[in-house]
Structures are given as C-alpha cells and as structure tokens.
Design a protein around this motif. Sequence first.
Motif, PDB file in Angstrom:
ATOM      1  N   ALA A 124       0.709  -1.310   0.067  1.00 40.69           N
ATOM      2  CA  ALA A 124      -0.080   0.078  -0.021  1.00 40.69           C
ATOM      3  C   ALA A 124       1.036   1.275   0.023  1.00 40.69           C
ATOM      4  N   ILE A 125       0.397   2.413  -0.449  1.00 40.58           N
ATOM      5  CA  ILE A 125       1.150   3.581  -0.363  1.00 40.58           C
ATOM      6  C   ILE A 125       0.186   4.792   0.158  1.00 40.58           C
ATOM      7  N   SER A 153      -4.729   0.682   0.761  1.00 43.98           N
ATOM      8  CA  SER A 153      -4.485   0.196  -0.631  1.00 43.98           C
ATOM      9  C   SER A 153      -3.398   1.154  -1.248  1.00 43.98           C
ATOM     10  N   PRO A 154      -2.810   0.898  -2.488  1.00 46.51           N
ATOM     11  CA  PRO A 154      -1.954   1.645  -3.190  1.00 46.51           C
ATOM     12  C   PRO A 154      -2.477   2.803  -3.696  1.00 46.51           C
ATOM     13  N   ASP A 190       7.494   0.685  -7.776  1.00 48.78           N
ATOM     14  CA  ASP A 190       8.337  -0.197  -6.635  1.00 48.78           C
ATOM     15  C   ASP A 190       7.322  -1.466  -6.312  1.00 48.78           C
ATOM     16  N   VAL A 191       6.064  -0.925  -6.271  1.00 50.40           N
ATOM     17  CA  VAL A 191       5.080  -2.142  -5.792  1.00 50.40           C
ATOM     18  C   VAL A 191       4.820  -3.178  -7.019  1.00 50.40           C
ATOM     19  N   LEU A 203       3.159  -3.853   3.646  1.00 54.66           N
ATOM     20  CA  LEU A 203       4.561  -3.327   3.089  1.00 54.66           C
ATOM     21  C   LEU A 203       4.377  -1.881   2.294  1.00 54.66           C
ATOM     22  N   VAL A 204       5.057  -1.048   2.960  1.00 54.01           N
ATOM     23  CA  VAL A 204       4.530   0.405   2.440  1.00 54.01           C
ATOM     24  C   VAL A 204       6.129   1.109   1.833  1.00 54.01           C
TER      25      VAL A 204
END
Length: 325
Positions: free
Chosen positions: A17-18, A79-80, A153-154, A204-205
């Motif tokens: 997620a961002i 979420s992203p 990156d994700v 994971l961020v």
Amino acid sequence: MVRYELVGSDLADVRFAISPLNEVVLSLRAWRDPGRFPLHLRWVRSVHESRSALDHETLLALTDARLWTPDFLNPRPASPLTRLDDELASLATIDPALVARDLRAVHGAGSLPRALRGPAPRVLSRIIDALAGYWRRCFAPHWPRMRALLEGDVTFRARQISKHGLAAMFNGLSPQVRLVDATVEVRLRSRLRYTRGTNGGLTLVPSLWTINASTPISEAEPPMIIYAARGVATLWEPQPLAAPGALAALLGAVRAGLLVTLETPASSTELASRLGVTPTAINQHLRALRDGGLLVGVRDGRSVLYRRSPLGDHLVAPDPAAWPG
C-alpha cells in the motif's frame, strides 16, 4: 528486532500500500537533517521559499533527533490508491489518548516541544492544519511524480513474488528484513523489541524518505514495514522531453516535448521540477501553447493543471482519416 509471525492465511495476506500521509510526515526528516537525504537536496532547495509561510514549529516537532515520528502519523494505508484527504479525515477522529501516547513515545513524557503541549484534541488540530498546508505548498505539485515511483516499486515487488516467491521478495526489501520460516524479522538500529502475530495481514509500504526499514514503535499498532523504494536516485533528475522530429521543427523542441508530455495533466510547478528548469520558463511555453489552442488549463485548488486540447491531441497523433480528402 521486531518479528512478525505469519501463520496460516496470513502468509497469503501480505499486501502493499502507499500512504501520502506517511510520505509527507517522513519527508520532515529531510528538513531536520538534510545531510542524511542527499538524493532529495534538489527538492529541499526547490521548496525553500514555499516553506516560509508554514507552521515550522509544529512541523519540525513531529520528528526527534533520532528521526522518529509518532505512530499515529504513520497509519497503515488501506491500498495503493490511498488519498491524503481521506487519511487526514481519519486522523481527525483518532482517540486523543493515542495522540498523547505516541507523542510521549517519541519525545518523552517531560520533554514535549512547545508546539505539542496542551490538550490532545487541540494539538491534533494544529498538527492536521500544519500538515495540510505543507502538503499544498510543498508536496502536491510533486506528488504525481513521487507516486509514480512508489507504484513502480510495488509493481516490481509483485513480479518478484510471482517469479521467485515470498522469501525472495522479503529478502530484497532491505538488508534489515528477511523471512525465516514463517517469521518476518526486521533488524532495527534502535532498542525496539517485540514479537507479534500479524492478525489479518502484514502491510508493506514503500517510501521515498527512509534509509532503513522501520516498523511502528508500539506493538499495539497494525503490522507494517516501511522500506526504501527503488529508484529514488532518479526521482529529481531532470527528464528529457521526447518529441517527434516534425513536431519539434514546427513548434520547437521544448514546446513539442511539453505537448507530448501533457497527455496526462500536470501543473507548471510539477513540469519545472521534472525538467529541472524554473516555473517561469515553463509558464512561457505553456502560455504560448494555450494561446495557440493546443492546451487547456483547469484550476485544481491553488494550481492550474494543463493538458492537451483536442487540437493538441490531433497534432501529436494525427488521424489521417479526419482530414478532408
């Protein structure tokens, strides 16, 4: 060391997620100690004037000498596609007791900076106002560029999982992170120590503003690892403008390149940052393209976003069938 134990379905519930709020808060580390973030010096210089109207006292109080930040300002994003407005709205509803707890965890009970003293609801309101102003002036113009790198990156990590498995992905996040059997170990430089289950998943961020992987300070917080995103070294490098030769000959290389780029709306500040020039220089070209009917400008808050007009679209990707024959 912090250990997250993945049990049963938790192994399948590792998500990415961002968080815009995470990024805007963690970027304050570069204010406090810019030498620790040399890759961001171009950005630090570019927003220097914009910072003059901000609540410096409150913003700088949100980190300490260790560059720690309060857990409530680094929430686990959903979420992203998380939006800052949603995160600030959620922040406004947080339990004041948690605000007081997390500020004490960073600064100590008897050494809160002056800006963070007083009733927790009032302190929280001041923090939200300071962060919102900081975002508008210093972050929002650059956020599309930042988000694109984080999303890249994700995507890379997702491909790692599909090709090489979960362990390879975790071991590639940071030298401090590894998956041992079903336990994710995060080796921290601080004395922070706890082991806990993930209770519904581990988030994971990726971040532009961390050097080492980090976790929440409190064991009670939802499991999360913030890690350094790939490609930060290229974030602030000027990007060349690509344009077809015929279009460049007609409009000039810079204006042709801007017309190609503005398939996606962008502000003059964002474009100037991306290209490594001043907003004044970019505005001259944007004005000429708009006056020629090739761009349209739409106000978005304090900024004007430019995008190609239908005529501009036709010049960039002409449709021969549309010409009279």
